[in-house]
Design a protein around this motif. Structure first.
Motif, PDB file in Angstrom:
ATOM      1  N   PHE A 290      -5.109   9.093   1.946  1.00 21.47           N
ATOM      2  CA  PHE A 290      -5.702   8.061   1.105  1.00 21.47           C
ATOM      3  C   PHE A 290      -4.690   6.928   0.944  1.00 21.47           C
ATOM      4  O   PHE A 290      -3.487   7.175   0.840  1.00 21.47           O
ATOM      5  CB  PHE A 290      -6.061   8.621  -0.273  1.00 21.47           C
ATOM      6  N   TRP A 291      -5.192   5.694   0.908  1.00 16.98           N
ATOM      7  CA  TRP A 291      -4.340   4.524   0.721  1.00 16.98           C
ATOM      8  C   TRP A 291      -4.721   3.830  -0.587  1.00 16.98           C
ATOM      9  O   TRP A 291      -5.890   3.724  -0.930  1.00 16.98           O
ATOM     10  CB  TRP A 291      -4.510   3.541   1.875  1.00 16.98           C
ATOM     11  N   GLY A 292      -3.731   3.330  -1.290  1.00 13.92           N
ATOM     12  CA  GLY A 292      -4.010   2.627  -2.539  1.00 13.92           C
ATOM     13  C   GLY A 292      -2.728   2.364  -3.294  1.00 13.92           C
ATOM     14  O   GLY A 292      -1.673   2.126  -2.698  1.00 13.92           O
ATOM     15  N   HIS A 293      -2.828   2.457  -4.618  1.00 14.62           N
ATOM     16  CA  HIS A 293      -1.660   2.160  -5.454  1.00 14.62           C
ATOM     17  C   HIS A 293      -1.916   2.702  -6.849  1.00 14.62           C
ATOM     18  O   HIS A 293      -3.061   2.812  -7.292  1.00 14.62           O
ATOM     19  CB  HIS A 293      -1.408   0.656  -5.527  1.00 14.62           C
ATOM     20  N   GLY A 294      -0.839   3.034  -7.533  1.00 14.14           N
ATOM     21  CA  GLY A 294      -0.895   3.362  -8.942  1.00 14.14           C
ATOM     22  C   GLY A 294      -0.208   2.290  -9.744  1.00 14.14           C
ATOM     23  O   GLY A 294       0.513   1.445  -9.206  1.00 14.14           O
TER      24      GLY A 294
ATOM     25  N   MET B 200      -7.322   4.955  -5.127  1.00 13.76           N
ATOM     26  CA  MET B 200      -7.046   5.446  -3.780  1.00 13.76           C
ATOM     27  C   MET B 200      -8.339   5.455  -2.961  1.00 13.76           C
ATOM     28  O   MET B 200      -9.407   5.779  -3.475  1.00 13.76           O
ATOM     29  CB  MET B 200      -6.474   6.865  -3.819  1.00 13.76           C
ATOM     30  N   THR B 201      -8.220   5.108  -1.680  1.00 13.38           N
ATOM     31  CA  THR B 201      -9.349   5.081  -0.761  1.00 13.38           C
ATOM     32  C   THR B 201      -8.979   5.844   0.504  1.00 13.38           C
ATOM     33  O   THR B 201      -7.909   5.618   1.072  1.00 13.38           O
ATOM     34  CB  THR B 201      -9.725   3.626  -0.399  1.00 13.38           C
ATOM     35  N   ARG B 202      -9.869   6.747   0.936  1.00 17.18           N
ATOM     36  CA  ARG B 202      -9.601   7.515   2.146  1.00 17.18           C
ATOM     37  C   ARG B 202      -9.506   6.573   3.344  1.00 17.18           C
ATOM     38  O   ARG B 202     -10.159   5.531   3.380  1.00 17.18           O
ATOM     39  CB  ARG B 202     -10.702   8.555   2.365  1.00 17.18           C
TER      40      ARG B 202
ATOM     41  N   LEU C 289       0.835  -1.195   0.000  1.00 15.10           N
ATOM     42  CA  LEU C 289       0.000   0.000   0.000  1.00 15.10           C
ATOM     43  C   LEU C 289       0.873   1.248   0.000  1.00 15.10           C
ATOM     44  O   LEU C 289       1.921   1.276   0.644  1.00 15.10           O
ATOM     45  CB  LEU C 289      -0.917   0.033   1.231  1.00 15.10           C
ATOM     46  N   HIS C 290       0.396   2.257  -0.703  1.00 17.30           N
ATOM     47  CA  HIS C 290       1.104   3.534  -0.802  1.00 17.30           C
ATOM     48  C   HIS C 290       0.174   4.637  -0.314  1.00 17.30           C
ATOM     49  O   HIS C 290      -0.933   4.777  -0.833  1.00 17.30           O
ATOM     50  CB  HIS C 290       1.516   3.768  -2.266  1.00 17.30           C
ATOM     51  N   PRO C 291       0.578   5.409   0.706  1.00 14.90           N
ATOM     52  CA  PRO C 291      -0.281   6.501   1.170  1.00 14.90           C
ATOM     53  C   PRO C 291      -0.106   7.752   0.316  1.00 14.90           C
ATOM     54  O   PRO C 291       0.985   8.038  -0.179  1.00 14.90           O
ATOM     55  CB  PRO C 291       0.212   6.741   2.599  1.00 14.90           C
TER      56      PRO C 291
END
Length: 372
Positions: free
Chosen positions: A311-315, A326-328, A300-302
């Motif tokens: 927000f946490w997620g990834h590209g 991305m998700t808050r 995970l990348h903040p």
């Protein structure tokens, strides 16, 4: 920050990106119970076929949270320990003292010190890190090349290490995630694709997400156009491409709706345990493929703007395809965006990508989607 969705502003932001130079893009944004999806532009520049928000897409390194989740499920069940050396599970893959020093955690958060294998797999590409000497020819040369993970891992392991195991900053390296794929196979007896499909994709109820083992995208999809920093002009379609060169690191195909569902469930502790989720959010500094220092957790990348929520997620990118999901942190706001053009920037004499109107248009879209 508004929690309400503004469809008019979201549609306008999508159109702005399209008119800035992206042939086609589509997105889904969620705010509580509200869901908006939209698309702008074309899926095929020759026929004018429009993009639609439900299209499947190559999501590149957004694959990594799926692979990390599959590993952490085995941590939850006691079959893998995060701080156990990788040599315990894969004694031949990273031989010698390094295998005894590199832990499972270091592979997931990119602090193993292992080099990226791509420059060695594609000698003519030299994309990482020397953009000044890039060339697109190897994309065509390897469109249907079938790689075995072990040969790619060997290239990364045999290359000069970036740092000592556990040292920071680490290096964002696909070598780490190919090793995690081998770890899944060694522990479960199933291939990485089978394990991730059964334990993550199907468990999350994702109907339009696949880890393909061939060169084609299943289901309705856009053509995806690679510019390679202006060296492929006009940009060429690479929607047919054997993704064995990245496998469990970046081969996933999905939809923006499925990605939002996956991250909502993951961050709610419904795919891995709450304690594993805490580990996923523990970050370390890592050098990205663009040469920037980023914070990186366990897959995970903040992403945090000054004065804003995290927000946490990834590209992710593939040849021609780009994705950001991305998700808050509280799960109440989500964004997933897919574009069908990559590496639109030209390079200056030192190999640095130059600003392009698409960059600013995408930033505006992300702002509207994430913050209202």
């Amino acid at each position: 920050m508004s929690n309400e969705l503004d469809p008019e502003k979201l549609n306008a932001a999508l159109e702005h990106v399209h008119h800035a130079g992206i042939p086609g893009l589509f997105a889904e944004v969620r705010a509580g119970e509200q869901v908006w999806s939209g698309a702008a532009g074309v899926a095929d520049v020759d026929t004018g076929r429009p993009v639609t928000a439900d299209m499947r897409h190559r999501v590149g390194s957004v694959t990594k949270p799926f692979t990390a989740a599959a590993v952490l499920q085995l941590v939850d069940s006691g079959e893998i320990a995060l701080d156990t050396p990788i040599s315990t599970y894969l004694p031949k893959s990273v031989p010698g003292p390094r295998g005894d020093a590199i832990t499972v955690r270091m592979l997931i958060n990119h602090t193993s010190g292992l080099a990226e294998y791509l420059p060695y797999a594609y000698p003519s590409l030299k994309a990482f890190p020397d953009l000044a000497n890039t060339g697109p020819q190897s994309l065509d040369d390897h469109r249907f090349t079938r790689f075995h993970p072990a040969e790619l891992i060997r290239m990364g392991v045999d290359a000069p290490p970036f740092a000592a195991p556990g040292g920071t900053p680490g290096l964002y390296s696909n070598t780490n995630y190919l090793l995690l794929g081998e770890l899944l196979e060694a522990v479960t007896g199933a291939t990485a694709e089978q394990c991730i499909t059964r334990n993550v994709i199907e468990r999350a109820g994702l109907r339009d997400t696949r880890l393909p083992t061939g060169p084609h995208i299943e289901g309705p999809h856009s053509r995806i156009y690679e510019s390679w920093f202006g060296m492929i002009d006009p940009p060429r379609d690479y929607s047919v491409f054997d993704m064995s060169w990245v496998g469990p690191a970046a081969a996933l195909t999905s939809t923006v709706a499925d990605l939002n569902r996956f991250f909502a469930l993951l961050l709610a502790g419904e795919i891995v345990s709450p304690s594993a989720l805490v580990q996923m959010r523990r970050t370390a500094p890592v050098v990205s493929q663009e040469g920037q220092i980023i914070d990186y957790g366990l897959g995970l990348h903040p992403m945090t703007a000054p004065g804003r929520d995290t927000f946490w997620g990834h590209g992710g990118t593939a040849w021609g395809a780009g994705t950001l999901a991305m998700t808050r942190a509280d799960g109440r706001r989500q964004m997933a965006v897919a574009v069908n053009l990559q590496r639109w920037n030209t390079l200056d004499s030192s190999g640095r990508p130059q600003p392009h109107p698409i960059d600013a248009a995408l930033e505006d879209l992300y702002r509207v989607a994430m913050y209202g």
